[in-house]
Design an enzyme around this catalytic site. Structure first.
Site, PDB file in Angstrom:
ATOM      1  N   GLU A   1       0.818  -1.223   0.000  1.00  0.00           N
ATOM      2  CA  GLU A   1       0.000   0.000   0.000  1.00  0.00           C
ATOM      3  C   GLU A   1       0.846   1.265   0.000  1.00  0.00           C
ATOM      4  O   GLU A   1       0.444   2.290  -0.543  1.00  0.00           O
ATOM      5  CB  GLU A   1      -0.967   0.001   1.179  1.00  0.00           C
ATOM      6  CG  GLU A   1      -2.128  -0.973   1.047  1.00  0.00           C
ATOM      7  CD  GLU A   1      -1.780  -2.373   1.525  1.00  0.00           C
ATOM      8  OE1 GLU A   1      -0.605  -2.615   1.888  1.00  0.00           O
ATOM      9  OE2 GLU A   1      -2.667  -3.240   1.531  1.00  0.00           O
TER      10      GLU A   1
ATOM     11  N   PHE B   1     -11.521  -8.352  13.189  1.00  0.00           N
ATOM     12  CA  PHE B   1     -10.370  -8.687  12.362  1.00  0.00           C
ATOM     13  C   PHE B   1     -10.057  -7.538  11.386  1.00  0.00           C
ATOM     14  O   PHE B   1     -10.939  -7.054  10.700  1.00  0.00           O
ATOM     15  CB  PHE B   1     -10.643  -9.981  11.578  1.00  0.00           C
ATOM     16  CG  PHE B   1      -9.506 -10.360  10.671  1.00  0.00           C
ATOM     17  CD1 PHE B   1      -8.260 -10.686  11.189  1.00  0.00           C
ATOM     18  CD2 PHE B   1      -9.664 -10.366   9.286  1.00  0.00           C
ATOM     19  CE1 PHE B   1      -7.206 -11.015  10.355  1.00  0.00           C
ATOM     20  CE2 PHE B   1      -8.610 -10.698   8.451  1.00  0.00           C
ATOM     21  CZ  PHE B   1      -7.378 -11.017   8.983  1.00  0.00           C
ATOM     22  N   GLN B   2      -8.832  -7.129  11.385  1.00  0.00           N
ATOM     23  CA  GLN B   2      -8.353  -6.026  10.548  1.00  0.00           C
ATOM     24  C   GLN B   2      -9.111  -4.718  10.786  1.00  0.00           C
ATOM     25  O   GLN B   2      -9.240  -3.897   9.892  1.00  0.00           O
ATOM     26  CB  GLN B   2      -8.367  -6.408   9.055  1.00  0.00           C
ATOM     27  CG  GLN B   2      -7.350  -7.502   8.742  1.00  0.00           C
ATOM     28  CD  GLN B   2      -7.108  -7.724   7.264  1.00  0.00           C
ATOM     29  OE1 GLN B   2      -7.996  -7.527   6.446  1.00  0.00           O
ATOM     30  NE2 GLN B   2      -5.897  -8.147   6.917  1.00  0.00           N
TER      31      GLN B   2
ATOM     32  N   LYS C   1     -17.845  -1.863   5.354  1.00  0.00           N
ATOM     33  CA  LYS C   1     -18.203  -2.871   4.355  1.00  0.00           C
ATOM     34  C   LYS C   1     -19.707  -2.861   4.067  1.00  0.00           C
ATOM     35  O   LYS C   1     -20.128  -3.014   2.914  1.00  0.00           O
ATOM     36  CB  LYS C   1     -17.760  -4.254   4.843  1.00  0.00           C
ATOM     37  CG  LYS C   1     -17.602  -5.259   3.715  1.00  0.00           C
ATOM     38  CD  LYS C   1     -16.835  -6.488   4.169  1.00  0.00           C
ATOM     39  CE  LYS C   1     -16.778  -7.517   3.045  1.00  0.00           C
ATOM     40  NZ  LYS C   1     -15.996  -8.705   3.433  1.00  0.00           N
TER      41      LYS C   1
ATOM     42  N   MET D   1      23.981  10.235   2.790  1.00  0.00           N
ATOM     43  CA  MET D   1      23.793  11.526   3.454  1.00  0.00           C
ATOM     44  C   MET D   1      24.099  11.416   4.938  1.00  0.00           C
ATOM     45  O   MET D   1      24.719  12.307   5.528  1.00  0.00           O
ATOM     46  CB  MET D   1      22.361  12.028   3.227  1.00  0.00           C
ATOM     47  CG  MET D   1      22.129  13.455   3.663  1.00  0.00           C
ATOM     48  SD  MET D   1      23.299  14.611   2.930  1.00  0.00           S
ATOM     49  CE  MET D   1      22.364  15.224   1.529  1.00  0.00           C
TER      50      MET D   1
END
Lengths: 587, 165
Positions: A67, A129-130, A179, A493
């Site tokens: 993602e 869940f999630q 959902k 750097m």
């Protein structure tokens, strides 16, 4: 959301459809002119993906590998096209993986709309869940966010989401859709237009009095100096800026984000300001008498020590975001507004002038910088390849036509110092947040955002490995991007700072790297590694001419440093050109 | 400008869930401690009001106001230094009921300050007063000798002016 009022009472088309929330979402995308989506499916966003199955012809969905890759790609898309980048991700880890990109987009004012799936509304707060509090997590890193639990809200919320993302000072927006709302059937009237919350006024009306005051200051000035930021690009005011600069005859410099707003070889252009900017613009910031800042925000990397920044100058600040005025630097004349509107008004009021002597100062500084830094960087006397000569090689092939995407670190500073651009929106980099791993996914997005120009991603060996999984996206979708890894075997750097400011105590900056050529070939991306000057030119040519994605790894000088440098906490006029100067000035 | 003092920030917003979080985070980001906070509806439908009291320099407060007004769902924000006289406060007092019954003076005081009785039982009475801060202080002093059992200046300063254009 009740505040949002419908403007055109009914509709442009009378067609009424019973659609699922997911279908409504995709219809809204089409109405908003979205053609490309970057996303990754998962449980809580499955209804949207199911609907997407029937929209394959109308919406191009780029399935990334992570993602974070999706949101950086959307940023690259937005920065190359000037349009809103759109991301779809699932709940929980899908959403949390977006956070870095949201922060990056917020700091760099990039218009992005992220749709995240969420568990069913009745499960909210049950640690399902999630399930994670996406709104809570993303609040500090979004311009606006909202959770939709009822599909009836979607048309209004999405209209607001796109409007907020693209107007005013653009920024990222998250819409979290449960959902059940994705599955809910609603009657959807096409082309309902909403005026988003009457109270959200993204563009302030310019104050003519302030403009007159500014013009008077400019007309009286002997050593005026313009610094432009990304605001010029975001406001699509490149032409207006050019007219202003050419009429007023004022030397113009850019911040890293304002780069490519005017062609780098313009006779009035004097280069980049900031920690690793050019010598002249940094030094002379503290000698100008009027400083005109356009669409830039006086970042600490630009100003250096704030109480010694341009204290001698009268400061005029043009910005669309009121919160930026007087935030860091006290301003004498603030001009709120969209620079596409305010610059022409200012142009109309300023006299046509030529500042020969003042320009000569910049030219003299440029000569010094060339002699002490640039010459040796581009045409090194040693055997080791320098990063600057690679970028110089790109310039010769690209002739300012390419979009150059960079990662973060030494190569980024070198690229921004040496790359030449003819067109706007050519430099895509993570400026504010400094996100390593930005380059590969952002280059993918840029390739979709502008399909007519070559896209080159420049990265170090460290950043290349931070989103290297996106090579899979390049492979699967045949994205045409050129990947250039400048490999010095260090986190360059950090190493440079350890060398200069921590007595060369190299603490965890050495990189034992994989064989990038083999990795690329694992993804069916042709690649080669070069280590010599003779091979470099040929390899760059081959990469540019190759029809399709290509990876070129260049082994560069291990301990090359980026100069000039304004050491942290020092004034811009303390800019140093090399290590020796740093030592003497630090004493 | 650079001396820290008490300021009251008044914010009018749309009625959106989670907005209090967004606003509180702005203060947290600048490490400004919120001394008092009060949120509630206004007499304009759909408009919410936040009243936040902080101790900060005026310069930082001005910047904070810009940051707050920048939020999409915020309609308007402004600040006042806390020495201004138009400030009202709501307080809740608890006094022994016998005092109110036996002492006319106390009853007159409550009447004068337009106190509203919230709870009255045999042992004690709870009443609420909304008035200027200075008046509240006067009342408190006057009640003190009669056995003020406990009190809460439970809300943040609440401005009664609602000026939404």
């Amino acid at each position: 959301m009740e505040k949002i009022k419908q403007v055109t009472p009914e509709v442009l088309s009378k067609k009424e459809n019973l659609l699922t929330g997911s279908q409504v979402l995709l219809e809204i995308f089409l109405e908003e002119g979205v053609k490309t989506l970057f996303g990754y499916p998962g449980g809580a966003i499955m209804p949207v993906y199911d609907a997407l199955y029937d929209y394959k012809e109308k919406l191009e969905h780029i399935q990334v590998r992570h993602e974070q890759g999706a949101i950086h790609a959307a940023q690259g898309f937005a920065r190359a096209s000037g349009k809103v980048g759109v991301v779809i991700a699932t709940s929980g880890p899908g959403a949390t993986n977006l956070v870095t990109g949201l922060a990056d987009a917020l700091l760099d004012s990039t218009p992005v709309v992220c749709i995240t799936g969420q568990v069913y509304a009745h499960l909210l707060g049950s640690d399902a869940f999630q399930e994670i509090d996406v709104i809570g997590i993303t609040t500090p890193v979004t311009k606006w966010n909202y959770q939709v639990t009822d599909a009836e809200e979607l048309p209004e919320v999405m209209a607001k989401a796109f409007h907020v993302a693209r107007t005013g000072r653009p920024g990222p927006v998250v819409v979290d859709i449960t959902k059940n709302a994705q599955l809910q059937m609603i009657t959807y009237k096409r082309r309902r237009l909403y005026s988003v919350s009457a109270n959200y006024q993204p563009v302030p009306v310019p104050d003519i009095e302030q403009l007159i005051k500014a013009a008077m200051l400019i007309n009286k000035a002997e050593r005026p100096f313009v610094i432009i930021g990304q605001g010029v690009l975001l406001g699509k005011a490149e032409t207006e800026l050019l007219e202003f600069i050419e009429k007023s005859g004022i030397p113009v410099a850019w911040t890293i984000m304002g780069m490519s707003a005017i062609p780098t070889d313009h006779p009035l252009a004097v280069g980049m300001v900031g920690m690793h900017g050019n010598y002249g613009p940094n030094l002379l910031t503290n000698e100008c008498d009027v400083l005109i800042a356009i669409g830039m925000r006086f970042d600490d990397r630009v100003t250096g020590r704030l109480d010694q920044y341009a204290t001698q100058a009268q400061i005029i600040h043009l910005d669309i975001d009121k919160a930026e005025i007087n935030k860091n630097v006290k301003v004498d004349v603030p001009i709120y507004g969209d620079c596409k509107e305010t610059i022409p008004l200012l142009t109309g009021l300023v006299n046509s002038r030529v500042y020969l002597k003042w320009h000569q100062r910049f030219k003299n500084c440029a000569k010094i910088e060339h002699r002490k830094v640039i010459q040796e960087s581009i045409f090194p006397s040693g055997d080791a390849l320098t990063m600057a000569e690679v970028i110089h090689g790109i310039n010769e092939l690209s002739q300012g036509e390419a979009i150059i995407v960079t990662d973060v670190g030494q190569h980024q500073m070198i690229t921004c110092r040496y790359a030449q651009y003819k067109h706007s929106k050519s430099n895509i980099t993570s400026g504010g947040l400094g996100t390593m791993g930005f380059a590969i996914p952002a280059a993918i997005g840029a390739a979709y955002g502008n399909k007519n120009r070559p896209v080159v991603a420049v990265m170090g060996d460290g950043g290349a490995q931070m989103n290297i999984q996106e090579l899979g996206t390049i492979m699967q979708f045949g994205v045409n991007v050129k990947l250039l890894i400048l490999n010095n075997g260090y986190l360059g750097m950090v190493r440079q700072w350890q060398e200069l400011f921590h007595e060369k105590r190299y603490s965890f900056v050495t990189m034992h790297n994989p064989d990038f050529v083999q990795i690329a070939s694992g993804y069916s991306i042709p690649a080669q590694r070069v280590e010599s000057r003779e091979a470099l030119k040929k390899a760059l040519q081959h990469m540019f001419n190759y029809n399709g994605s290509y990876l070129l790894e260049v082994t560069v000088d291990k301990e090359d440093n980026v100069f000039p440098m304004v050491p942290q906490g020092k004034s811009v006029s303390d800019v140093v050109l090399n290590k020796e100067q740093l030592k003497t000035k630090n004493k | 400008m650079n001396r820290k003092q008490e300021f009251t920030i008044t914010i009018y917003t749309e009625n959106n869930m989670g907005l209090i979080n967004r606003i509180a985070l702005l203060f947290f980001k600048k490490r400004i401690n919120i001394t008092k906070i009060n949120a509630g509806p206004t007499d304009v439908a759909e408009v919410q009001q936040f009243t936040i009291v902080v101790t900060e320099t005026e310069e930082n407060i001005q910047n904070m106001i810009h940051q707050i007004e920048k939020q999409v769902d915020v309609l308007r924000a402004y600040y006042n230094a806390d020495n201004e006289s138009d400030k009202y406060e709501t307080v809740v007092y608890k006094v022994p009921t016998r005092v109110i019954v036996s002492q006319q003076k106390v009853e007159r005081l409550l009447h004068f300050y337009e106190a509203n009785i919230v709870v009255r039982c045999n042992d004690y009475t709870v009443f609420e007063v909304t008035d200027q801060k200075s008046k509240i202080n006067e009342l408190e002093e006057a009640l003190e000798p009669w056995g003020l059992e406990s009190f809460v200046r439970c809300t943040g300063e609440k401005r009664l002016k609602v000026n939404i254009e």
